[in-house]
Scaffold this motif. Sequence first.
Motif, short mmCIF file in Angstrom:
data_model
loop_
_atom_site.label_atom_id
_atom_site.label_comp_id
_atom_site.label_asym_id
_atom_site.label_seq_id
_atom_site.Cartn_x
_atom_site.Cartn_y
_atom_site.Cartn_z
N THR A 48 33.20 -14.95 94.92
CA THR A 48 34.06 -14.80 93.75
C THR A 48 33.37 -15.28 92.48
O THR A 48 33.62 -14.72 91.38
N LEU A 49 32.53 -16.31 92.61
CA LEU A 49 31.80 -16.81 91.45
C LEU A 49 30.95 -15.71 90.82
O LEU A 49 30.73 -15.70 89.62
N ALA A 50 30.47 -14.78 91.64
CA ALA A 50 29.64 -13.70 91.13
C ALA A 50 30.47 -12.48 90.78
O ALA A 50 30.14 -11.72 89.87
N SER A 51 31.53 -12.25 91.54
CA SER A 51 32.31 -11.04 91.30
C SER A 51 33.77 -11.32 91.66
O SER A 51 34.21 -11.09 92.78
N ILE A 52 34.54 -11.85 90.71
CA ILE A 52 35.94 -12.23 90.93
C ILE A 52 36.79 -11.02 91.31
O ILE A 52 37.59 -11.06 92.24
N GLY A 53 36.58 -9.96 90.61
CA GLY A 53 37.40 -8.77 90.87
C GLY A 53 37.22 -8.22 92.26
O GLY A 53 38.19 -7.91 92.95
N LEU A 54 35.95 -8.10 92.72
CA LEU A 54 35.69 -7.51 94.04
C LEU A 54 36.21 -8.40 95.15
O LEU A 54 36.87 -7.93 96.08
#
Length: 606
Positions: A366-372
């Motif tokens: 999530t730290l890199a890609s919250i949406g995904l």
Amino acid sequence: MKRRVLRVGGFGIGLIIILGLGWYLNQPRCLRIAAGREGGDAHNFALLMRTFLPIYSDNKVCVTVVGSSVGAKGEKETDGTQENLDMLEKKQADIVAAQADILIMRNLPSLAPVNSPAWTPSPQRQLTQAQLVSELFPDMYQLVVRNDSDIKSVSDLAKNKRVAMPPREGGQIESFAFLMQYYGLIIEGQQLVQLVELKNNIKNALCNQKEIDAVFYVRAVDNDNIRQILTECGRLVPIDQAAAMTLKNPYLKEAEIPEGAYRGGSNPIPSSSADNKQKLTTVSTPRLLLAHKDANQEKIRIVTKILYDYRQEFIKAMPLLANMSPPDNMKSGIGLPIHPGAQAYYDREKPSWLERYSESLGFIITLASIGLSGFLWVTQRFEQIRKNKADDYIREVNSLMDAEDCIQAVVEYLDAEQSNNTQQLKNFKDLIIDKAAKILIEKRIAELASQKNLISNESLISFGKTLRKVINGIEKLPVNVSGEILNDIPHKATVIVDNWQIEPTDIWQKILRVTSADELRKTEKNKFNQKDLDEVLQKCITTANKRQVLQLSDSTKFLQSEILEIRRDMNAIFKRAVNALIEERISQESFQSFRVIWQVAADGIK
């Protein structure tokens, strides 16, 4: 020449010995089971295992019933839990049935019957070899007195009452000693009840000779011996302090024996009263299946697998086993470990390391890609919610009930034609159309749900099979009649759809677009128009020139065949639901709701 013959003969004998030894070593070694007295619930379970294990294991596993004595029917038997545990500890048995409550009882009082030597409890047993396999069924504490007795509670036994002392061997006597000690009726140096050790028939001693006033059992509800006494002269007395007793022994659980458990109808046993409000309070303790810690792990795994994979077959033969459940050693009062063989079966679908820590890994991602990661979490979360619902199984059962009514109406329509009863013909025709229309709607729901991956392929096939079964039955009517009915079914279905009470869609369903098959009624009502429904129906219809009209003389045979097929379909649905429960794809509460409806449906099939 003679030497040559001797050499050939010696070689042949050696070959025979080697082949015989290989055959012997490849024969399955039967597990030894000790399970109490012949005719008891645990002993009946052992005999059931002896029958089923070779069949469902392809002769890889078998059991032999062992014991120190032989019963009236020639089967080996033991004196009960105490002897079973002793045999397990001494490695004279590989698996045993045991009454759970006595495993941790300590400091029990001695019992002094008026007509025989005193009974002294055994020292607290140290179970060093026993491991859990499964919980089988609950045993209930049951105190039986004569109908004319003034005994209303356990404490009333102090009024100089005579109580049958349970058999010296087995688990019941320790449970009885615990009960008497808890109520203060028997403590070291003081005994407020008269104990009578009986050698003859207990029912005769209580009902006819009146040598005793009460008898105590630890047995499953609906036990035959208890039923005979209750039917002839007895009644059950509540264990009124059941909840508090569970604090003394973690293997006890507050329980209730419902009205009519031993006899239903207008004069049920037990019967309702102002005191017990149609339920009789008591305590229950699980009957455990234990294995020796050195018992072959693969064989115990196969035993456990057969118990649960073929659970329905065991339940048919012994309904008590509907209560069978995996053990939870975290809740165990003595911390008995689960046998590695049984654990291997219970862990067969245990999540992998990645699955167990998916949420933690998801947080990092999530730290890199919250949406995904958020999308993946929501998908996983609501996929589990969909799996926990038993609605699809319930709808399948309801459709089969409608199918039975429809096929029955088809046969009755043919019979009514002979009498030319116009009103009856109309009534049967309307019933056929109504039931078929409901099944058609369920098939359409299943198709839409399948497109959204909301139901399994097995459920989709089940709805389709039920619809084809009904259409096939309708096509057995004369062509002109079947044609009219088939034309009216889609219209009737749209009338039903128009009468649906549509509730507002939950806000989370709107945001996350998560739904279930049944909720498609709210969100996809526009896809239940007459054209769409007719397309579903047409896929199941046979052309008129290929239909075979059913003759009245063949109607009974046709009905019996169709009812038999419906029974098979009902059993298949139940088996799928049980598997889903074992695999934790539906919750225990959902399964119980389904089971009630399934049982009503199964009992209603004529």
